[in-house]
Design a protein around this motif. Structure first.
Motif, mmCIF file in Angstrom:
data_model
loop_
_atom_site.group_PDB
_atom_site.id
_atom_site.type_symbol
_atom_site.label_atom_id
_atom_site.label_comp_id
_atom_site.label_asym_id
_atom_site.label_seq_id
_atom_site.Cartn_x
_atom_site.Cartn_y
_atom_site.Cartn_z
ATOM 1 N N ARG A 141 0.832 -1.204 0.000
ATOM 2 C CA ARG A 141 0.000 0.000 0.000
ATOM 3 C C ARG A 141 0.869 1.257 0.000
ATOM 4 N NH1 ARG A 141 -5.412 -0.028 1.285
ATOM 5 N NH2 ARG A 141 -5.146 2.103 2.025
ATOM 6 N N THR A 142 1.914 1.242 0.808
ATOM 7 C CA THR A 142 2.811 2.390 0.873
ATOM 8 C C THR A 142 3.475 2.647 -0.472
ATOM 9 O OG1 THR A 142 3.266 2.031 3.223
ATOM 10 C CG2 THR A 142 4.890 3.312 1.976
ATOM 11 N N VAL A 145 0.895 4.304 -2.812
ATOM 12 C CA VAL A 145 0.618 5.701 -2.448
ATOM 13 C C VAL A 145 1.797 6.594 -2.811
ATOM 14 C CG1 VAL A 145 0.219 7.264 -0.523
ATOM 15 C CG2 VAL A 145 -1.024 5.101 -0.638
ATOM 16 N N THR A 150 -3.463 6.450 -7.674
ATOM 17 C CA THR A 150 -4.636 6.503 -6.813
ATOM 18 C C THR A 150 -5.153 5.084 -6.583
ATOM 19 O OG1 THR A 150 -5.271 8.702 -7.597
ATOM 20 C CG2 THR A 150 -7.000 7.355 -6.616
#
Length: 221
Positions: A141-142, A145, A150
């Motif tokens: 996820r990091t 991001v 998006t």
């Protein structure tokens, strides 16, 4: 700062007519205006101009991010991957999937994060600006991001997820993430194609440039 992105053909998105010689005026991280280059260039003579060959479209959306980023591993060129199965890449696979093959790698969260960073670079190089899926590995996820992509909620998909969101589609607009209009986030891509039909034939690897938040995050060298 104002930046005017001009292309041979501007495709604003579903329900909007393509515009030969069109341009997108970006102010900060937003689209300020969309219209003919000659008109915008005259009205905003102070803007920095970027001229692109081909077709400028909304950025692309990839579905199945969890499958692509958390159940597929993208090794470094220097990693040994003997005995695993993958696709593409001369001299060895550039991606590894399948429970048995992944188990053999004994991947840590850190390695999954590094894999995701390599994958996001591949996505940016294909004009992708957004991914849909449910990511459960914090490092993945990091990586998403921080790449500028998006992350949105999962969306249904039929064919197996692909790094090329145009693969298997009958219309390029099916892969567009939103439309290009004043006030919208400045997220778009440019492809070395003559029109939408040619873009489908060429595929997303024909990407020339990817802009997210008004920043040029990929440019073909």
């Amino acid at each position: 700062m104002l930046t005017l992105h001009a292309a041979e053909l501007l495709v604003p998105g579903p329900g909007r007519a393509a515009l030969p010689g069109g341009a997108v005026l970006v102010e900060g991280d937003r689209i300020a205006r969309v219209g003919p280059y000659e008109e915008l260039g005259a009205a905003f003579a102070q803007a920095r101009v970027r001229r692109w060959p081909g077709v400028l479209t909304p950025g692309l959306l990839v579905r199945g991010a969890d499958e692509l980023l958390e159940r597929t591993y993208y090794p470094e060129d220097t990693e040994g991957t003997e005995g695993t199965e993958g696709t593409e890449g001369a001299g060895g696979p550039d991606r590894i999937s399948g429970a048995d093959a992944l188990a053999c790698l004994e991947l840590t969260e850190s390695r999954w994060g590094n894999s995701a960073r390599r994958a996001t670079q591949k996505l940016l190089a294909r004009g992708v600006v957004a991914v849909a899926g449910r990511l459960t590995v914090p490092a993945v996820r990091t990586a998403v991001v921080r790449s500028g992509l998006t992350l949105i909620a999962p969306l249904p998909y039929g064919a197996p997820p692909s790094l090329d969101p145009l693969a298997g589609l009958t219309a390029a607009e099916e892969a567009f993430h939103r439309v290009l209009e004043a006030g919208a986030p400045a997220r778009f891509a440019v492809f070395a194609a003559a029109d939408e039909r040619d873009l489908l034939e060429q595929g997303a690897t024909s990407c020339v440039a990817t802009v997210i938040g008004g920043r040029l995050l990929h440019r073909r060298r």
